[in-house]
Design a protein around this motif. Structure first.
Motif, PDB file in Angstrom:
ATOM      1  N   ARG A 116     -47.788  56.360 -51.320  1.00  0.00           N
ATOM      2  CA  ARG A 116     -48.345  57.174 -50.332  1.00  0.00           C
ATOM      3  C   ARG A 116     -47.897  56.569 -48.810  1.00  0.00           C
ATOM      4  O   ARG A 116     -47.274  55.432 -48.749  1.00  0.00           O
ATOM      5  N   HIS A 129     -48.803  54.920 -45.122  1.00  0.00           N
ATOM      6  CA  HIS A 129     -49.820  54.098 -44.075  1.00  0.00           C
ATOM      7  C   HIS A 129     -48.948  54.139 -42.904  1.00  0.00           C
ATOM      8  O   HIS A 129     -47.906  53.337 -42.616  1.00  0.00           O
ATOM      9  N   VAL A 184     -49.510  61.321 -45.787  1.00  0.00           N
ATOM     10  CA  VAL A 184     -50.133  60.423 -45.057  1.00  0.00           C
ATOM     11  C   VAL A 184     -51.493  60.024 -45.354  1.00  0.00           C
ATOM     12  O   VAL A 184     -52.440  60.964 -45.444  1.00  0.00           O
ATOM     13  N   GLY A 185     -51.945  58.839 -46.086  1.00  0.00           N
ATOM     14  CA  GLY A 185     -53.308  58.756 -46.435  1.00  0.00           C
ATOM     15  C   GLY A 185     -54.106  57.567 -45.665  1.00  0.00           C
ATOM     16  O   GLY A 185     -55.163  57.352 -45.745  1.00  0.00           O
ATOM     17  N   CYS A 233     -57.157  61.930 -37.173  1.00  0.00           N
ATOM     18  CA  CYS A 233     -57.359  61.331 -38.386  1.00  0.00           C
ATOM     19  C   CYS A 233     -58.764  61.974 -38.830  1.00  0.00           C
ATOM     20  O   CYS A 233     -58.854  62.216 -39.933  1.00  0.00           O
ATOM     21  N   ARG A 288     -58.360  65.591 -39.710  1.00  0.00           N
ATOM     22  CA  ARG A 288     -57.512  65.733 -41.106  1.00  0.00           C
ATOM     23  C   ARG A 288     -57.974  65.067 -42.255  1.00  0.00           C
ATOM     24  O   ARG A 288     -57.475  65.385 -43.438  1.00  0.00           O
ATOM     25  N   ILE A 315     -58.144  61.896 -42.712  1.00  0.00           N
ATOM     26  CA  ILE A 315     -57.328  60.465 -43.073  1.00  0.00           C
ATOM     27  C   ILE A 315     -57.864  59.288 -42.641  1.00  0.00           C
ATOM     28  O   ILE A 315     -58.669  59.212 -41.556  1.00  0.00           O
TER      29      ILE A 315
END
Length: 379
Positions: A134, A136, A159-160, A221, A224, A226
């Motif tokens: 994933r 970062h 994007v996590g 973030c 979304r 995140i």
């Protein structure tokens, strides 16, 4: 056709206990854990079985992509080399750090990290990779172009995690010019005049851009879903700001005050596993073992040495009286999973993914013997 794996005569590390017994995997899912040795299955000779490690912050991919100044290695080849070391270290889920925002320490051109992200996802889709990868995004909020670089990732589902960083002198990691001078002036061979001009430019950029970029990225973030990390917090004001931005991971706090406040606020306090193994920070900030002794260390990352992520928990369990091996292993499995919302992994428990590592020890150093991701052997 269903598949089954049975591991027996194992020391199975749960979140709060170690069970000597047998673990059964069916179709990539942990089906059963029980005490006692079975006559069926693979006898692992008393080795530990721990959950697959979860890595939230590693710069290791950069070492393969940019192994020397001015050198760029082919993307897919760099990713595969990185992935091989990651998996062989017992890491089954990795958040690869990609730097956004140019500064005078180098950085990457616009488009390079976008290309890297696409190459990671393509390699994963083609079955080239052993670990699950994933993204970062490490965002240098004091850089004038960080939002421009970030725009290439606005719709990227890979994007996590996003970290908010400011490496300007007088900020966070470098609260004193003594630290900054050691890290930059000596490293870059700057004269007194050149260093003074460099510091003034970086401080000016931070004053102009850092706050507005921090706020803008945190808002994106939140919209979304995140996870957000705050990088190198040093003061209670930094921690209060992180709370306002719904930060879930406090990366590398530089003081005990900030670490304790972050931990008490429910953030996962993350420190480097190399810091644990070496017994000190490479940049002169607080030692991770000190935070562990005070009960405010929650998550470890391998940072720049992948193998340190399996090594450091054994060091903590050996050297700190109130930290058991299950508690130390949770710092690289269950705790990071919780901080970024991964509910299907991070522990050995029926119903979860069979991400597992078989680990022995020789002369105190762990030996990774086997690694499974979703029940499939990957190392």
């Amino acid at each position: 056709m269903s598949s089954q794996t049975v591991l027996t005569n194992a020391n199975i590390v749960l979140e709060d206990d170690i069970v000597h017994g047998t673990l059964v995997v069916e179709d990539g899912i942990i089906a059963e854990i029980g005490e006692g040795v079975s006559t069926a299955g693979e006898d692992v000779g008393g080795d530990y079985i721990v959950p697959g490690l979860i890595e939230l912050h590693t710069d290791h991919l950069e070492q393969h992509y940019a192994p020397r100044p001015g050198v760029r290695w082919p993307l897919t080849a760099a990713i595969q080399a990185h992935d091989s070391q990651i998996a062989a270290s017992g890491i089954t889920t990795v958040f690869d750090c990609l730097r956004l925002g140019s500064d005078e320490d180098g950085g990457f051109e616009k488009g390079e990290m976008r290309a890297m992200s696409e190459a990671i996802q393509e390699a994963q889709a083609e079955g080239r990779l052993r670990a699950e990868h994933r993204i970062h995004l490490r965002c240098e909020v004091s850089a004038s172009d960080v939002m421009d670089h970030f725009s290439a990732f606005e719709d990227d589902p890979g994007v996590g995690l996003i970290s908010l960083m400011d490496h300007a002198p007088g900020q966070r990691q470098f609260q004193t010019l003594d630290q900054y001078e050691l890290y930059y002036k000596t490293k870059r061979g700057l004269s007194d005049e050149e260093f003074r001009a460099f510091v003034e430019r970086r401080q000016m950029q931070s004053s102009i851009y850092a706050q507005k970029h921090r706020e803008a990225l945190a808002a994106i973030c939140a919209a979304r879903g995140i996870a957000v990390a705050s990088h190198d917090d040093a003061t209670l004001d930094h921690v209060a700001e992180a709370q306002q931005f719904n930060v879930s991971v406090a990366e590398f706090p530089t003081t005990m005050e900030a670490a304790r406040a972050s931990h008490e606020a429910g953030m996962g306090v993350l420190m480097g596993a190399p810091n644990v193994v070496r017994g000190k920070s490479h940049s002169g900030n607080i030692a991770a073992r000190t935070l562990a002794q005070e009960g405010v260390l929650d998550v470890l990352s391998s940072d720049y040495v992948p193998f340190s992520l399996i090594y450091a928990p054994f060091v903590l369990a050996d050297e700190i009286d109130h930290i058991s091996l299950p508690q130390a292993i949770a710092m690289v499995t269950a705790n990071p999973a919780r901080q970024v919302g991964l509910t299907d992994r991070g522990a050995l428990k029926p119903g979860l993914r069979a991400d597992m590592v078989r680990v022995g020890r020789q002369d105190g150093i762990p030996v990774v013997r086997q690694v499974w991701r979703e029940g499939q052997r990957v190392a």
